[in-house]
Design an enzyme around this catalytic site. Structure first.
Site, PDB file in Angstrom:
ATOM      1  N   HIS A  78      10.935  74.279  46.489  1.00 54.37           N
ATOM      2  CA  HIS A  78      10.023  74.861  47.476  1.00 54.37           C
ATOM      3  C   HIS A  78      10.128  74.105  48.806  1.00 54.37           C
ATOM      4  O   HIS A  78      10.187  74.714  49.887  1.00 54.37           O
ATOM      5  CB  HIS A  78       8.598  74.806  46.918  1.00 54.37           C
ATOM      6  CG  HIS A  78       7.560  75.403  47.785  1.00 54.37           C
ATOM      7  ND1 HIS A  78       7.531  76.741  48.132  1.00 54.37           N
ATOM      8  CD2 HIS A  78       6.475  74.842  48.384  1.00 54.37           C
ATOM      9  CE1 HIS A  78       6.490  76.971  48.899  1.00 54.37           C
ATOM     10  NE2 HIS A  78       5.824  75.843  49.072  1.00 54.37           N
ATOM     11  N   GLN A  80      12.682  72.324  49.916  1.00 52.93           N
ATOM     12  CA  GLN A  80      13.987  72.588  50.527  1.00 52.93           C
ATOM     13  C   GLN A  80      13.985  73.960  51.194  1.00 52.93           C
ATOM     14  O   GLN A  80      14.555  74.132  52.269  1.00 52.93           O
ATOM     15  CB  GLN A  80      15.089  72.508  49.472  1.00 52.93           C
ATOM     16  CG  GLN A  80      15.338  71.108  48.963  1.00 52.93           C
ATOM     17  CD  GLN A  80      15.767  70.176  50.079  1.00 52.93           C
ATOM     18  OE1 GLN A  80      15.032  69.276  50.462  1.00 52.93           O
ATOM     19  NE2 GLN A  80      16.938  70.380  50.618  1.00 52.93           N
ATOM     20  N   HIS A  82      11.371  75.515  52.480  1.00 52.09           N
ATOM     21  CA  HIS A  82      10.605  75.376  53.722  1.00 52.09           C
ATOM     22  C   HIS A  82      11.435  74.687  54.805  1.00 52.09           C
ATOM     23  O   HIS A  82      11.423  75.110  55.967  1.00 52.09           O
ATOM     24  CB  HIS A  82       9.321  74.573  53.478  1.00 52.09           C
ATOM     25  CG  HIS A  82       8.166  75.400  53.061  1.00 52.09           C
ATOM     26  ND1 HIS A  82       7.370  76.079  53.949  1.00 52.09           N
ATOM     27  CD2 HIS A  82       7.668  75.662  51.837  1.00 52.09           C
ATOM     28  CE1 HIS A  82       6.437  76.731  53.295  1.00 52.09           C
ATOM     29  NE2 HIS A  82       6.588  76.491  52.004  1.00 52.09           N
TER      30      HIS A  82
END
Length: 106
Positions: A78, A80, A82
């Protein structure tokens, strides 16, 4: 790094990337209004937040490169996601700001 440390670092990545995204978004809004100095300040703030996200990521990459096995974490995936999205949006924000500058100049 244990799983809790990976998750904590992942939260840092998400948080800093989220802050960077918010600054980039605000930079585009300021440019739309013709407030280019404010837009540039928002871009700079976004870059500073992005550096913090990269620093957190680099810590984990360095540990893995030294041979430490990092536990899988969906939170890291998650984070990475973002980070990558924010990097791309930052580039697009810079381009949009240039377009707004050109439009105002005409």
């Amino acid at each position: 790094m244990n799983k809790e440390e990976v998750q904590l670092t992942s939260f840092q990545i998400v948080g800093h990337a989220g802050d960077a995204f918010a600054h980039y978004y605000e930079a585009v809004n300021r440019a739309r209004e013709g407030l280019f100095e404010e837009a540039d300040r928002e871009l700079q703030e976004g870059e500073a937040c992005l550096i913090e996200a990269h620093n957190a990521q680099t810590q984990m990459l360095s540990e893995e490169a030294r041979g430490e096995e990092l536990p899988f974490s969906l939170m890291l995936v998650h984070g990475q996601d973002h980070l990558m999205t924010t990097i791309m949006f930052g580039r697009m924000a810079q381009e949009l700001i240039e377009v707004y500058k050109e439009l105002r100049a005409k």
